[in-house]
Design a protein around this motif. Structure first.
Motif, PDB file in Angstrom:
ATOM      1  N   GLY A 318      21.465 -39.958 -34.252  1.00  0.00           N
ATOM      2  CA  GLY A 318      20.739 -40.684 -33.204  1.00  0.00           C
ATOM      3  C   GLY A 318      20.640 -42.164 -33.504  1.00  0.00           C
ATOM      4  O   GLY A 318      20.888 -42.613 -34.624  1.00  0.00           O
ATOM      5  N   GLU A 319      20.265 -42.923 -32.506  1.00  0.00           N
ATOM      6  CA  GLU A 319      20.270 -44.377 -32.638  1.00  0.00           C
ATOM      7  C   GLU A 319      19.019 -44.936 -33.293  1.00  0.00           C
ATOM      8  O   GLU A 319      18.956 -46.114 -33.598  1.00  0.00           O
ATOM      9  CB  GLU A 319      20.438 -44.998 -31.243  1.00  0.00           C
ATOM     10  N   SER A 320      17.984 -44.111 -33.511  1.00  0.00           N
ATOM     11  CA  SER A 320      16.755 -44.574 -34.148  1.00  0.00           C
ATOM     12  C   SER A 320      16.127 -43.409 -34.913  1.00  0.00           C
ATOM     13  O   SER A 320      16.510 -42.246 -34.732  1.00  0.00           O
ATOM     14  CB  SER A 320      15.770 -45.104 -33.100  1.00  0.00           C
ATOM     15  N   VAL A 321      15.167 -43.732 -35.776  1.00  0.00           N
ATOM     16  CA  VAL A 321      14.462 -42.690 -36.532  1.00  0.00           C
ATOM     17  C   VAL A 321      13.773 -41.721 -35.581  1.00  0.00           C
ATOM     18  O   VAL A 321      13.810 -40.501 -35.773  1.00  0.00           O
ATOM     19  CB  VAL A 321      13.449 -43.318 -37.510  1.00  0.00           C
ATOM     20  N   ASN A 322      13.166 -42.256 -34.529  1.00  0.00           N
ATOM     21  CA  ASN A 322      12.467 -41.390 -33.568  1.00  0.00           C
ATOM     22  C   ASN A 322      13.440 -40.434 -32.872  1.00  0.00           C
ATOM     23  O   ASN A 322      13.122 -39.266 -32.649  1.00  0.00           O
ATOM     24  CB  ASN A 322      11.734 -42.235 -32.532  1.00  0.00           C
ATOM     25  N   THR A 323      14.633 -40.931 -32.547  1.00  0.00           N
ATOM     26  CA  THR A 323      15.643 -40.076 -31.920  1.00  0.00           C
ATOM     27  C   THR A 323      16.093 -38.981 -32.878  1.00  0.00           C
ATOM     28  O   THR A 323      16.287 -37.828 -32.481  1.00  0.00           O
ATOM     29  CB  THR A 323      16.864 -40.915 -31.480  1.00  0.00           C
ATOM     30  N   ILE A 324      16.253 -39.328 -34.146  1.00  0.00           N
ATOM     31  CA  ILE A 324      16.651 -38.346 -35.160  1.00  0.00           C
ATOM     32  C   ILE A 324      15.590 -37.259 -35.292  1.00  0.00           C
ATOM     33  O   ILE A 324      15.905 -36.063 -35.377  1.00  0.00           O
ATOM     34  CB  ILE A 324      16.885 -39.043 -36.526  1.00  0.00           C
ATOM     35  N   LEU A 325      14.312 -37.677 -35.309  1.00  0.00           N
ATOM     36  CA  LEU A 325      13.222 -36.702 -35.431  1.00  0.00           C
ATOM     37  C   LEU A 325      13.165 -35.789 -34.202  1.00  0.00           C
ATOM     38  O   LEU A 325      12.859 -34.592 -34.329  1.00  0.00           O
ATOM     39  CB  LEU A 325      11.890 -37.435 -35.617  1.00  0.00           C
ATOM     40  N   GLU A 326      13.446 -36.348 -33.020  1.00  0.00           N
ATOM     41  CA  GLU A 326      13.494 -35.511 -31.812  1.00  0.00           C
ATOM     42  C   GLU A 326      14.630 -34.495 -31.905  1.00  0.00           C
ATOM     43  O   GLU A 326      14.470 -33.323 -31.528  1.00  0.00           O
ATOM     44  CB  GLU A 326      13.695 -36.404 -30.574  1.00  0.00           C
ATOM     45  N   TYR A 327      15.783 -34.942 -32.409  1.00  0.00           N
ATOM     46  CA  TYR A 327      16.914 -34.027 -32.580  1.00  0.00           C
ATOM     47  C   TYR A 327      16.575 -32.918 -33.581  1.00  0.00           C
ATOM     48  O   TYR A 327      16.905 -31.750 -33.368  1.00  0.00           O
ATOM     49  CB  TYR A 327      18.133 -34.812 -33.053  1.00  0.00           C
ATOM     50  N   ALA A 328      15.890 -33.307 -34.673  1.00  0.00           N
ATOM     51  CA  ALA A 328      15.491 -32.317 -35.680  1.00  0.00           C
ATOM     52  C   ALA A 328      14.576 -31.258 -35.085  1.00  0.00           C
ATOM     53  O   ALA A 328      14.712 -30.064 -35.363  1.00  0.00           O
ATOM     54  CB  ALA A 328      14.800 -33.018 -36.851  1.00  0.00           C
ATOM     55  N   SER A 329      13.644 -31.706 -34.226  1.00  0.00           N
ATOM     56  CA  SER A 329      12.735 -30.764 -33.573  1.00  0.00           C
ATOM     57  C   SER A 329      13.506 -29.804 -32.665  1.00  0.00           C
ATOM     58  O   SER A 329      13.219 -28.606 -32.613  1.00  0.00           O
ATOM     59  CB  SER A 329      11.693 -31.542 -32.763  1.00  0.00           C
ATOM     60  N   LYS A 330      14.515 -30.335 -31.980  1.00  0.00           N
ATOM     61  CA  LYS A 330      15.316 -29.520 -31.068  1.00  0.00           C
ATOM     62  C   LYS A 330      16.118 -28.465 -31.820  1.00  0.00           C
ATOM     63  O   LYS A 330      16.128 -27.288 -31.447  1.00  0.00           O
ATOM     64  CB  LYS A 330      16.253 -30.437 -30.269  1.00  0.00           C
ATOM     65  N   ILE A 331      16.795 -28.865 -32.900  1.00  0.00           N
ATOM     66  CA  ILE A 331      17.617 -27.882 -33.626  1.00  0.00           C
ATOM     67  C   ILE A 331      16.758 -26.924 -34.432  1.00  0.00           C
ATOM     68  O   ILE A 331      17.193 -25.811 -34.741  1.00  0.00           O
ATOM     69  CB  ILE A 331      18.671 -28.574 -34.522  1.00  0.00           C
TER      70      ILE A 331
END
Length: 566
Positions: A318-331
């Motif tokens: 993801g393009e930011s830490v927040n986006t990465i954390l959202e992706y982590a929550s999704k997977i």
């Protein structure tokens, strides 16, 4: 309604601007004068297929622009907002289409560049064009259910919304079930992948907004020496002997004495006092900032290393830490689903079964409403056909019964408009009716009933009166004018009966400009209408008897209009 149409360098048209009014506008003229070219231009304006052949010879591009007036409640407004197009406060919509000599098409709505698909989507909600062999929705079987629902809108709206809510849940659940019950090998590979990804993200111990905070700290530490120098010099300029604050204090003391001599100086003295205390407070803040500036190369190295780690994760997830954390929550949710696959499949299977039962109930309700309304529609259509001298024609809305009905976004119904044009003949699909004159009258009957339900702002008939004459022609003329009441209808016609019913009569003729043929559009005055209708009756030679016949047609048309209003 279509308020104004501007056409430039299109086919044989050099440049013409045509204003339009409400009611019935007819376009007449000799064959080949350019009547259908104007309709072709409108067709392109609402998303029709373009071609370099439309560009006037010797021109770089053809330009078509239309100004439409729509009501604030028109369905087009929310659609335009969804497409990111600004909706004007005066409820005006401007469509523009350009076709270059290289074949490129440029489309705009209210000045915003849009795709041809978006122009078509908006345009077909504004204008409906009907030609002799191009009846659009009415001759498209897959649109018949839509037209029936338009007719029954007030009765069926709530039921359709209830059905759609359940249908959306059903399709989402079915999608999840199908995806989870897919190839087990692919799912095992997917599970391994997202487990690894989730572990990698969790091991990094990311904190929300961490990248932004680290970047700000890096900026500060990397420029600590310059910051120290700038802030220190600023503080020194304000605080100390013979520095800025001391001189402001001198000015303040002088103004304290001066205001006693002239009370009008009090406001000015208070302003200087406020400035002094603000500057003093700022100098203290500058001092504290200087004392707290940190020179820490080790911390800067730590930040660089951490940002490098974060940037590696950004490239993957993801393009930011927040986006990465959202992706982590999704997977993480996906991991849980795949690890407990059987439980979720059973849960969704039960949910699908329950939703399917609910859908069947709601679909049945929709069918009941549609069948009730189809009876009313049939009666209304039969009445209109009788007025068009097709009293022996039968019309029916057929519901095709299928054993395994598939649920769609509109329910489980498949309907088709059926007609029998002669007594004793079986009902046949509307699309298989052969006679042009019969098609014209059936289309008019349907349009009379459905015009108020279709939501378009302008309805165009391109010679749909072909193949009729006599009393049928008069009936068609009256029907077309009836459709135009309270709305806008544009009609190309060769029938004098239709022309006589016009509220606005536009004469299309070929002219010559700079040695080249061009099309000219002229609104006709009352006396000019007589001449043109006379030409339509007799051809080239207009006799006094022809003029009398034309005047009688116009007088008869006025009487008919008054009866329609009353």
């Amino acid at each position: 309604m279509l308020v104004e149409l501007s056409i430039k360098n299109f086919a044989i048209i050099d440049h013409v601007t045509v204003p339009f009014e409400e009611g019935l506008t007819v376009l007449t003229g000799e064959t080949g004068a350019g009547k259908s070219i104007i309709i072709d231009a409108i067709g392109l304006l609402i998303g029709g297929r373009g071609s370099v052949e439309f560009v006037r010879h010797g021109s770089k591009r053809a330009e078509i622009e239309g100004l439409f007036s729509v009501s604030s409640s028109h369905d087009i407004n929310p659609l335009m907002q969804d497409l990111g197009i600004e909706v004007s406060e005066d409820d005006m919509v401007v469509l523009r289409r350009e076709i270059t000599s290289q074949g490129k098409s440029i489309c705009r709505i209210n000045g915003k560049l849009v795709t041809l698909a978006s122009l078509r989507q908006i345009g077909q909600m504004l204008v409906d064009i009907h030609g002799q062999h191009e009846h659009q929705q009415l001759l498209q079987v897959d649109k018949h259910l839509f037209l029936l629902d338009r007719y029954a809108e007030s009765k069926i709206k709530d039921a359709k919304e209830e059905y759609k809510t359940i249908y959306d849940r059903f399709t989402d659940t079915k999608k999840n079930y199908t995806k989870l019950s897919a190839n087990e090998q692919q799912q095992a590979q997917r599970l391994d992948l997202i487990r690894y990804q989730l572990q990698e993200i969790e091991n990094a111990g990311l904190i929300p907004n961490e990248d932004d905070e680290l970047q700000a700290e890096k900026q500060k530490l990397g420029n600590s020496e310059q910051l120290y120098q700038r802030v220190h010099d600023s503080h020194q300029a304000l605080y100390g002997e013979n520095k800025g604050l001391e001189w402001v204090m001198v000015a303040l003391n002088q103004m304290d004495d001066a205001k006693e001599l002239d009370p009008e100086l009090k406001n000015l003295q208070e302003t200087i006092a406020s400035c002094y205390y603000l500057l003093e407070e700022s100098s203290f803040s500058l001092r504290d900032y200087v004392e707290n500036i940190e020179f820490n190369p080790e911390r800067l190295n730590e930040i660089e290393a951490r940002l490098s780690e974060v940037n590696t994760l950004k490239r993957k997830y993801g393009e930011s830490v927040n986006t990465i954390l959202e992706y982590a929550s999704k997977i993480e949710e996906e991991v849980e689903t795949l690890e407990n696959k059987d439980e979720h499949l059973q849960k969704w299977a039960n949910e699908l079964e329950a939703l399917q039962k609910d859908l069947a109930v709601e679909a049945k309700h929709l069918t009941e409403i549609r069948k009730q309304q189809s009876v009313k529609l049939t009666k209304d259509i039969q009445k209109e056909l009788k007025a068009l001298y097709m009293e022996k024609t039968k019309f029916e809305v057929m519901f095709h019964e299928e054993k395994d009905k598939a649920f769609t976004k509109d329910g489980a119904d498949y309907v088709e408009f059926m007609v029998a044009t002669n007594q004793g003949e079986p009902l046949k699909p509307l699309v298989k009716v052969a006679s042009g004159g019969e098609i014209s009258r059936i289309i008019l009957a349907l349009k009379t009933i459905l015009a108020s339900h279709e939501g378009v702002t302008a309805l165009i008939f391109d010679e749909v009166d072909t193949g009729v004459s006599g009393r049928v022609a008069q009936a068609i003329a009256e029907k077309i004018h009836h459709i135009s009441t309270g709305s806008q209808v544009l009609c190309i016609t060769h029938l004098p009966q239709v022309a006589a019913m016009a509220d606005t009569h536009l004469f299309i003729a070929k002219g010559e400009k700079e040695g080249r043929v061009t099309t000219e559009v002229t609104p006709l005055a009352e006396n000019e209408k007589v001449e043109e209708i006379g030409r339509m009756i007799s051809g080239v030679e207009i006799t006094e008897l022809t003029r009398q016949h034309a005047e009688e047609l116009l007088d008869q048309a006025e009487q008919t209009k008054k009866k329609q209003v009353s």
